[in-house]
Write an enzyme that holds these catalytic residues in place. Structure first.
Site, short mmCIF file in Angstrom:
data_model
loop_
_atom_site.label_atom_id
_atom_site.label_comp_id
_atom_site.label_asym_id
_atom_site.label_seq_id
_atom_site.Cartn_x
_atom_site.Cartn_y
_atom_site.Cartn_z
N SER A 1 11.30 10.74 -8.70
CA SER A 1 10.59 11.04 -7.44
C SER A 1 11.16 10.20 -6.30
CB SER A 1 9.08 10.80 -7.57
OG SER A 1 8.75 9.42 -7.58
N LYS A 2 11.50 8.95 -6.59
CA LYS A 2 12.00 8.07 -5.53
C LYS A 2 13.47 8.35 -5.22
CE LYS A 2 8.15 5.99 -4.73
NZ LYS A 2 7.46 6.19 -3.45
N VAL B 1 -1.39 13.98 1.20
CA VAL B 1 -0.05 14.33 1.70
C VAL B 1 0.61 15.45 0.90
CG1 VAL B 1 0.41 12.06 2.72
CG2 VAL B 1 1.12 12.51 0.36
N TYR C 1 8.61 8.66 -12.03
CA TYR C 1 8.64 7.80 -10.84
C TYR C 1 10.07 7.60 -10.30
CZ TYR C 1 7.40 4.01 -7.65
OH TYR C 1 7.23 3.23 -6.53
N SER D 1 12.07 3.21 -3.45
CA SER D 1 11.86 2.11 -4.40
C SER D 1 13.22 1.71 -4.96
CB SER D 1 10.96 2.61 -5.55
OG SER D 1 10.96 1.68 -6.63
N1 NAD Z 1 4.16 -2.08 -4.97
C1 NAD Z 1 5.40 -1.94 -5.42
O1 NAD Z 1 5.89 -2.75 -6.24
C2 NAD Z 1 6.27 -0.83 -4.91
C3 NAD Z 1 7.63 -0.91 -5.19
C4 NAD Z 1 8.46 0.10 -4.75
C5 NAD Z 1 7.94 1.15 -4.02
N2 NAD Z 1 6.60 1.21 -3.77
C6 NAD Z 1 6.12 2.36 -3.00
O2 NAD Z 1 5.44 1.91 -1.86
C7 NAD Z 1 4.44 2.88 -1.50
C8 NAD Z 1 3.13 2.17 -1.31
O3 NAD Z 1 2.72 1.68 -2.58
P1 NAD Z 1 1.77 0.42 -2.75
O4 NAD Z 1 2.45 -0.49 -3.66
O5 NAD Z 1 1.29 -0.02 -1.43
O6 NAD Z 1 0.61 1.12 -3.60
P2 NAD Z 1 -0.97 1.21 -3.35
O7 NAD Z 1 -1.50 1.89 -4.55
O8 NAD Z 1 -1.49 -0.13 -2.99
O9 NAD Z 1 -1.07 2.17 -2.08
C9 NAD Z 1 -0.74 3.53 -2.16
C10 NAD Z 1 -1.76 4.30 -1.33
O10 NAD Z 1 -1.39 5.69 -1.37
C11 NAD Z 1 -2.59 6.44 -1.44
N3 NAD Z 1 -2.33 7.78 -1.96
C12 NAD Z 1 -2.09 8.15 -3.24
N4 NAD Z 1 -1.95 9.48 -3.33
C13 NAD Z 1 -2.10 9.97 -2.07
C14 NAD Z 1 -2.06 11.27 -1.51
N5 NAD Z 1 -1.87 12.36 -2.27
N6 NAD Z 1 -2.24 11.40 -0.18
C15 NAD Z 1 -2.47 10.33 0.60
N7 NAD Z 1 -2.54 9.07 0.13
C16 NAD Z 1 -2.35 8.89 -1.19
C17 NAD Z 1 -3.49 5.62 -2.36
O11 NAD Z 1 -4.85 6.01 -2.22
C18 NAD Z 1 -3.20 4.21 -1.88
O12 NAD Z 1 -4.09 3.81 -0.87
C19 NAD Z 1 4.43 3.92 -2.60
O13 NAD Z 1 5.17 5.04 -2.19
C20 NAD Z 1 5.12 3.21 -3.75
O14 NAD Z 1 5.72 4.10 -4.64
C21 NAD Z 1 5.76 0.24 -4.18
#
Ligand code: NAD
Length: 258
Positions: free
Chosen positions: A166-167, A64, A163, A143
């Site tokens: 970014s959010k 992305v 982080y 987030s």
């Molecule tokens: N898990 C948490 O506690 C949490 C909390 C707040 C926000 N988030 C946000 O939720 C979203 C999903 O996170 P998650 O927890 O499912 O993490 P995750 O690591 O399980 O999934 C993230 C996915 O993004 C993919 N990815 C990374 N860089 C990429 C790129 N350049 N292009 C395309 N795909 C890419 C990874 O390969 C992975 O499959 C993220 O934006 C994360 O910041 C997660």
């Protein structure tokens, strides 16, 4: 197991970061509720593990943070399914502490490039198509760290992490586009999850001390599951959220309320 209406019949969705965690849960729920889904990720193994043995579920590699890849994948969705209605920007990475050794600038740039620029680039590629379609819905993964900083009691950070900024930026992209596109029937919203069990947080949950500290910060006394975040993503993507745009929806077990 809960059953769902086909809320998304005839709708076409792109989900980034669909190979894991929250994006995967959202992609699978959209599919279950009738959408055709193009699942995108940089992780081939994650995409290959999706239940892609159905004509309405396709996957393609996509970084992305690369503008031309985002445009190409939006065109793929049009080629494969004939339209586009929904974009879920879930691709994301983290670096909870930059450290002060060599390479800290690169770490900063990488997280900002994927989380903030990547979200913007996919919006930038998709919005002209949604405008042609006469409307649509975008849901960006921000987030709670876009709303507050890391709690200093957590053994996470030396005080410099890309982080949360970014959010916070993702929230501002969401508000700005939400306001600008409101008259064009394109809704742009963000979810702000608390800590949920995914690959992103695996190393935190693996440390008993950090895991317990995190649990205490969520008044519900637990972390979230990706499906619980996906529930709110799907609401925001659905017509039920027809008067919701530019919003930041916390899905955090009370994290930011305490
Ligand atoms: N898990 C948490 O506690 C949490 C909390 C707040 C926000 N988030 C946000 O939720 C979203 C999903 O996170 P998650 O927890 O499912 O993490 P995750 O690591 O399980 O999934 C993230 C996915 O993004 C993919 N990815 C990374 N860089 C990429 C790129 N350049 N292009 C395309 N795909 C890419 C990874 O390969 C992975 O499959 C993220 O934006 C994360 O910041 C997660």
């Amino acid at each position: 197991m809960a059953t769902f209406d086909k809320r998304f019949d005839q709708k076409v969705a792109i989900v980034t970061g669909a190979g894991s965690g929250i994006g995967k849960a959202a992609a699978e729920r959209l599919l279950a509720e009738g959408a055709s889904v193009l699942a995108l990720d940089i992780d081939d193994a994650g995409l290959s593990a999706l239940p892609l043995d159905q004509p309405t579920f396709k996957s393609t590699l996509c970084d992305v943070s690369n503008a031309s890849e985002c445009i190409a994948r939006v065109n793929d969705a049009l080629d494969q399914f004939g339209r586009l209605d929904i974009v879920i920007n879930s691709a994301g990475i983290t670096a909870r502490s930059l450290g002060d050794n060599a390479g800290f600038e690169e770490k900063w740039d990488t997280v900002i490039r994927v989380n903030l620029k990547g979200t913007m680039l996919m919006c930038h590629a998709a919005v002209p198509v949604l405008q042609r379609m006469g409307g649509g819905a975008i849901v960006n993964l921000a987030s709670v760290m876009g709303l507050v900083g890391y709690d200093p009691s957590l053994p996470l950070s030396d005080g410099f992490s890309p982080y949360p900024p970014s959010k916070g930026g993702v929230l501002q992209v969401t508000r700005d586009l939400g306001a600008r596109l409101a008259k064009e029937n394109i809704r742009v919203n963000a979810v702000c999850p608390g800590f949920a069990y995914t690959n992103l947080t695996q190393n935190l949950a693996d440390s008993p001390e950090t895991h317990q500290a995190l649990i205490k910060m969520h008044p519900m006394g637990r972390l979230g599951q990706p499906e619980e975040i996906a529930n709110v993503i799907l609401f925001l993507a659905s017509d039920e959220a027809s008067f919701v745009t530019g919003a930041a929806w916390t899905v955090d077990g009370g994290y930011t309320a305490a």
